[in-house]
Design a protein around this motif. Structure first.
Motif, PDB file in Angstrom:
ATOM      1  N   HIS A 129       0.838  -1.198   0.000  1.00  0.00           N
ATOM      2  CA  HIS A 129       0.000   0.000   0.000  1.00  0.00           C
ATOM      3  C   HIS A 129       0.876   1.252   0.000  1.00  0.00           C
ATOM      4  CE1 HIS A 129      -3.212  -2.729   1.338  1.00  0.00           C
ATOM      5  NE2 HIS A 129      -2.420  -3.120   2.322  1.00  0.00           N
ATOM      6  N   ASP A 130       0.309   2.345  -0.503  1.00  0.00           N
ATOM      7  CA  ASP A 130       0.975   3.641  -0.338  1.00  0.00           C
ATOM      8  C   ASP A 130       1.003   3.999   1.148  1.00  0.00           C
ATOM      9  OD1 ASP A 130       1.363   3.969  -3.057  1.00  0.00           O
ATOM     10  OD2 ASP A 130      -0.528   5.048  -3.340  1.00  0.00           O
ATOM     11  N   ALA A 131       2.114   4.529   1.592  1.00  0.00           N
ATOM     12  CA  ALA A 131       2.268   4.890   3.014  1.00  0.00           C
ATOM     13  C   ALA A 131       1.662   6.268   3.244  1.00  0.00           C
ATOM     14  CB  ALA A 131       3.742   4.877   3.408  1.00  0.00           C
ATOM     15  N   THR A 132       0.369   6.298   3.589  1.00  0.00           N
ATOM     16  CA  THR A 132      -0.331   7.558   3.835  1.00  0.00           C
ATOM     17  C   THR A 132      -0.874   7.568   5.261  1.00  0.00           C
ATOM     18  OG1 THR A 132      -2.475   6.709   3.100  1.00  0.00           O
ATOM     19  CG2 THR A 132      -1.011   7.617   1.410  1.00  0.00           C
ATOM     20  N   GLU A 133      -1.211   8.748   5.733  1.00  0.00           N
ATOM     21  CA  GLU A 133      -1.793   8.875   7.068  1.00  0.00           C
ATOM     22  C   GLU A 133      -3.171   8.223   7.132  1.00  0.00           C
ATOM     23  OE1 GLU A 133      -0.603  10.019   9.890  1.00  0.00           O
ATOM     24  OE2 GLU A 133       1.346  10.419   8.990  1.00  0.00           O
ATOM     25  N   GLU A 134      -3.846   8.133   5.989  1.00  0.00           N
ATOM     26  CA  GLU A 134      -5.203   7.583   5.969  1.00  0.00           C
ATOM     27  C   GLU A 134      -5.223   6.059   5.883  1.00  0.00           C
ATOM     28  OE1 GLU A 134      -4.099   9.929   3.792  1.00  0.00           O
ATOM     29  OE2 GLU A 134      -4.878  11.614   4.999  1.00  0.00           O
ATOM     30  N   LEU A 135      -4.075   5.415   5.676  1.00  0.00           N
ATOM     31  CA  LEU A 135      -4.043   3.962   5.489  1.00  0.00           C
ATOM     32  C   LEU A 135      -4.524   3.235   6.746  1.00  0.00           C
ATOM     33  CD1 LEU A 135      -3.201   1.415   3.897  1.00  0.00           C
ATOM     34  CD2 LEU A 135      -0.904   1.698   4.850  1.00  0.00           C
ATOM     35  N   VAL A 136      -5.477   2.316   6.558  1.00  0.00           N
ATOM     36  CA  VAL A 136      -5.943   1.436   7.628  1.00  0.00           C
ATOM     37  C   VAL A 136      -5.620   0.010   7.194  1.00  0.00           C
ATOM     38  CG1 VAL A 136      -7.884   0.658   9.009  1.00  0.00           C
ATOM     39  CG2 VAL A 136      -7.781   3.034   8.241  1.00  0.00           C
ATOM     40  N   LEU A 137      -4.806  -0.671   7.960  1.00  0.00           N
ATOM     41  CA  LEU A 137      -4.332  -2.004   7.597  1.00  0.00           C
ATOM     42  C   LEU A 137      -5.387  -3.072   7.913  1.00  0.00           C
ATOM     43  CD1 LEU A 137      -0.751  -1.476   8.999  1.00  0.00           C
ATOM     44  CD2 LEU A 137      -1.353  -1.691   6.578  1.00  0.00           C
ATOM     45  N   SER A 139      -7.036  -4.794   5.549  1.00  0.00           N
ATOM     46  CA  SER A 139      -8.038  -4.971   4.493  1.00  0.00           C
ATOM     47  C   SER A 139      -7.843  -6.280   3.752  1.00  0.00           C
ATOM     48  CB  SER A 139      -7.972  -3.798   3.506  1.00  0.00           C
ATOM     49  OG  SER A 139      -6.680  -3.700   2.921  1.00  0.00           O
ATOM     50  N   ALA A 140      -6.586  -6.681   3.508  1.00  0.00           N
ATOM     51  CA  ALA A 140      -6.339  -7.912   2.770  1.00  0.00           C
ATOM     52  C   ALA A 140      -6.846  -9.125   3.551  1.00  0.00           C
ATOM     53  CB  ALA A 140      -4.851  -8.053   2.469  1.00  0.00           C
ATOM     54  N   VAL A 141      -6.602  -9.131   4.863  1.00  0.00           N
ATOM     55  CA  VAL A 141      -7.093 -10.220   5.712  1.00  0.00           C
ATOM     56  C   VAL A 141      -8.615 -10.273   5.677  1.00  0.00           C
ATOM     57  CG1 VAL A 141      -7.253 -11.077   8.074  1.00  0.00           C
ATOM     58  CG2 VAL A 141      -5.101 -10.107   7.246  1.00  0.00           C
ATOM     59  N   GLU A 142      -9.239  -9.130   5.876  1.00  0.00           N
ATOM     60  CA  GLU A 142     -10.692  -9.075   5.973  1.00  0.00           C
ATOM     61  C   GLU A 142     -11.356  -9.470   4.658  1.00  0.00           C
ATOM     62  OE1 GLU A 142     -13.613  -5.456   6.941  1.00  0.00           O
ATOM     63  OE2 GLU A 142     -12.356  -6.068   8.650  1.00  0.00           O
ATOM     64  N   GLU A 143     -10.814  -9.004   3.545  1.00  0.00           N
ATOM     65  CA  GLU A 143     -11.425  -9.326   2.260  1.00  0.00           C
ATOM     66  C   GLU A 143     -11.296 -10.809   1.932  1.00  0.00           C
ATOM     67  OE1 GLU A 143     -11.160  -6.382  -0.997  1.00  0.00           O
ATOM     68  OE2 GLU A 143      -9.760  -5.356   0.338  1.00  0.00           O
ATOM     69  N   LEU A 144     -10.142 -11.401   2.235  1.00  0.00           N
ATOM     70  CA  LEU A 144      -9.998 -12.837   2.014  1.00  0.00           C
ATOM     71  C   LEU A 144     -11.004 -13.620   2.850  1.00  0.00           C
ATOM     72  CD1 LEU A 144      -6.116 -13.394   1.889  1.00  0.00           C
ATOM     73  CD2 LEU A 144      -7.767 -13.989   0.104  1.00  0.00           C
ATOM     74  N   ALA A 145     -11.157 -13.235   4.122  1.00  0.00           N
ATOM     75  CA  ALA A 145     -12.086 -13.936   5.009  1.00  0.00           C
ATOM     76  C   ALA A 145     -13.522 -13.805   4.506  1.00  0.00           C
ATOM     77  CB  ALA A 145     -11.957 -13.390   6.421  1.00  0.00           C
ATOM     78  N   LEU A 146     -13.922 -12.613   4.110  1.00  0.00           N
ATOM     79  CA  LEU A 146     -15.288 -12.396   3.637  1.00  0.00           C
ATOM     80  C   LEU A 146     -15.541 -13.146   2.330  1.00  0.00           C
ATOM     81  CD1 LEU A 146     -15.659  -8.603   4.463  1.00  0.00           C
ATOM     82  CD2 LEU A 146     -16.911 -10.485   5.548  1.00  0.00           C
ATOM     83  N   LEU A 147     -14.561 -13.126   1.429  1.00  0.00           N
ATOM     84  CA  LEU A 147     -14.737 -13.780   0.139  1.00  0.00           C
ATOM     85  C   LEU A 147     -14.824 -15.296   0.265  1.00  0.00           C
ATOM     86  CD1 LEU A 147     -12.374 -11.889  -2.351  1.00  0.00           C
ATOM     87  CD2 LEU A 147     -14.834 -12.195  -2.576  1.00  0.00           C
ATOM     88  N   LEU A 148     -13.928 -15.883   1.050  1.00  0.00           N
ATOM     89  CA  LEU A 148     -13.816 -17.334   1.078  1.00  0.00           C
ATOM     90  C   LEU A 148     -14.632 -17.987   2.188  1.00  0.00           C
ATOM     91  CD1 LEU A 148     -10.012 -17.802   0.309  1.00  0.00           C
ATOM     92  CD2 LEU A 148     -11.952 -17.798  -1.272  1.00  0.00           C
ATOM     93  N   ARG A 212       3.964  -2.976   3.275  1.00  0.00           N
ATOM     94  CA  ARG A 212       3.660  -4.303   2.752  1.00  0.00           C
ATOM     95  C   ARG A 212       2.881  -5.124   3.775  1.00  0.00           C
ATOM     96  NH1 ARG A 212       8.675  -7.145   0.612  1.00  0.00           N
ATOM     97  NH2 ARG A 212       9.228  -7.265   2.836  1.00  0.00           N
ATOM     98  N   GLU A 213       1.805  -5.767   3.294  1.00  0.00           N
ATOM     99  CA  GLU A 213       1.055  -6.744   4.078  1.00  0.00           C
ATOM    100  C   GLU A 213       1.269  -8.117   3.443  1.00  0.00           C
ATOM    101  OE1 GLU A 213      -2.984  -5.814   6.118  1.00  0.00           O
ATOM    102  OE2 GLU A 213      -3.007  -4.708   4.231  1.00  0.00           O
ATOM    103  N   GLU A 214       1.784  -9.059   4.241  1.00  0.00           N
ATOM    104  CA  GLU A 214       1.951 -10.438   3.787  1.00  0.00           C
ATOM    105  C   GLU A 214       0.983 -11.305   4.580  1.00  0.00           C
ATOM    106  OE1 GLU A 214       6.135 -11.673   3.511  1.00  0.00           O
ATOM    107  OE2 GLU A 214       6.639  -9.594   3.936  1.00  0.00           O
ATOM    108  N   VAL A 215      -0.044 -11.795   3.922  1.00  0.00           N
ATOM    109  CA  VAL A 215      -1.114 -12.536   4.577  1.00  0.00           C
ATOM    110  C   VAL A 215      -1.051 -13.996   4.166  1.00  0.00           C
ATOM    111  CG1 VAL A 215      -3.609 -12.759   4.885  1.00  0.00           C
ATOM    112  CG2 VAL A 215      -2.587 -10.491   4.544  1.00  0.00           C
TER     113      VAL A 215
END
Length: 333
Positions: A129-137, A139-148, A212-215
Motif C-alpha cells: 500500500h501507499d504509506a499515507t496517514e489515511e491507510l488502515v491495515l 483490508s487484505a485479511v478481511e477481504e480474504l475472510a469475507l470472500l472465502l 507491505r502486508e503479507e497474509v
C-alpha cells in the motif's frame, strides 16, 4: 537466552524448547524466544512427543529457516513436517545421514489415527500500500475472510490465544507504534459459526515502495476433494488489487488437513497448487508477451496499461500441477 523461562537448552547455534502437550500454540513466550533467536541468529527448535499437534499460527511460524519442529518418537527423532530423521550434533538437531537411504520415520508415515481429514485451502497474498496517514491495515485479511469464508475475522493478537476482537483501527495503531520494525500477528475466525473455520497470520513491514502486508490465510473445508468455485472470487480479488497497483503476488493451494486447523507430526498428504497471480511490477519485469506465452495459460488482470497476470492450475490437464507451476516460474524468471 539460557535464563529465559521457556528455554530448556541453549547452545551457540540453537535454542531448544520442550513441550509435552496435546496441542502446542504459539504463546507469547514462544514468540518472545523466536524474536530473540532472530536477533541473535539462532535456530529455534521445538521438541514434542509424536502425538502432539501444533496450531496453525505455530505451523506458519515454522516456515522460516530459523525455526524447526523436532519430534521424539520410539524410532528416534524426526522433523515434524518432512518426517526425515534428525540427530543432535552437540549444538542443534540436523538431518541425519541415514535420511538419504532410510527416508522418513515409520512413525511419521503411519499418518493420523484420530481424525477424519478434510482439506485446507491456503492463500498467500502479498500487497503493498501507499504509506499515507489515511491507510488502515487489515483490508487484505478481511477481504480474504469475507470472500472465502463469508465472515470477517473474530479475533487477532500478537500470540495465541487471539482474544482481541477484530479491529482494523487497533491493528493499524499497533503497527504504527512498532514502525519501522515489522509486526507479525495472528487472526482467527469461523470456529463455532455457520461458516468454515479459518485463521492465519499477517506481517506488516515498511518497504521502500510503501507498506507491505503479507497474509497467509488458511480455511478448513470438509471432504477430500477440492471444488474450484472459490477461485473465481480469488481471481476477482487479484484483479482489483492489480488494478490499484497494490498486488505483489498471490498463490493458492490446497492439501489434506484436520477440521480444527491443528497439525500432527504425521504424513497427511501432499499440497496441490491452485492458482498464481503476479502484480504489475512482476509482469513488467517479465514482459506482457512473455507472461502470456507461459506454459500455463494465463490472462492479464487489472489496469490494461500496467497489468498483472493470473494463472490457474485447477483444470483437467494430465500434467502434475507442481510440474506445471515449476515450469511457469522458470519461464517467468
Amino acid at each position: 537466552m539460557r535464563e529465559h523461562p521457556a528455554v530448556d537448552l541453549a547452545t551457540e547455534r540453537s535454542v531448544v524448547i520442550t513441550r509435552d502437550q496435546e496441542i502446542v500454540p504459539i504463546s507469547s513466550w514462544v514468540t518472545d524466544v523466536m524474536a530473540r533467536c532472530a536477533a541473535e541468529d539462532l535456530v529455534l527448535q521445538v521438541l514434542t512427543p509424536p502425538d502432539t499437534r501444533i496450531t496453525l499460527p505455530l505451523r506458519l511460524a515454522f516456515r522460516g529457516p530459523q525455526a524447526r519442529w523436532i519430534v521424539h518418537a520410539g524410532d528416534g527423532h524426526y522433523e515434524g513436517f518432512s518426517g526425515l530423521p534428525v540427530d543432535w550434533n552437540g549444538t542443534e538437531f540436523v538431518v541425519a545421514e541415514r535420511a538419504r537411504t532410510d527416508g522418513p520415520s515409520p512413525t511419521f508415515l503411519r499418518g493420523p489415527e484420530d481424525a477424519e481429514l478434510g482439506h485446507h485451502v491456503i492463500v498467500d497474498l502479498r500487497v503493498v500500500h501507499d504509506a499515507t496517514e489515511e491507510l488502515v491495515l487489515g483490508s487484505a485479511v478481511e477481504e480474504l475472510a469475507l470472500l472465502l469464508a463469508g465472515a470477517a475475522p473474530s479475533g487477532w493478537g500478537a500470540a495465541e490465544p487471539a482474544v482481541a476482537r477484530w479491529d482494523r483501527a487497533a491493528l493499524t495503531a499497533l503497527c504504527r507504534r512498532r514502525a519501522p520494525r515489522p509486526t507479525w500477528l495472528v487472526f482467527t475466525g469461523g470456529h463455532g459459526e455457520p461458516g468454515p473455520p479459518f485463521g492465519g497470520t499477517v506481517q506488516v513491514s515498511r518497504v521502500d515502495t510503501g507498506v507491505r502486508e503479507e497474509v497467509i490465510f488458511v480455511m478448513s473445508l470438509p471432504g477430500d476433494t477440492w471444488s474450484p468455485g472459490p477461485l473465481g472470487a480469488l481471481e476477482s480479488l487479484a484483479d482489483r488489487y492489480a488494478g490499484t497497483g497494490e498486488l505483489s503476488t498471490l498463490t493458492a493451494h490446497c492439501m489434506p488437513g484436520r477440521a480444527d486447523l491443528t497439525y500432527p507430526a504425521r504424513l497427511l498428504g501432499f499440497p496441490r497448487p491452485l492458482a498464481l497471480a503476479l502484480g504489475p511490477a512482476g509482469v513488467a519485469e517479465a514482459g506482457s508477451q512473455r507472461a502470456l506465452s507461459a506454459p500455463v495459460k494465463g490472462r492479464l488482470i487489472g489496469d490494461p496499461a500496467e497489468p498483472g497476470a493470473w494463472y490457474a492450475f485447477a483444470d483437467d490437464t494430465s500434467d502434475p500441477p507442481w510440474e506445471r507451476m515449476g515450469a511457469l516460474i522458470r519461464h517467468l524468471t
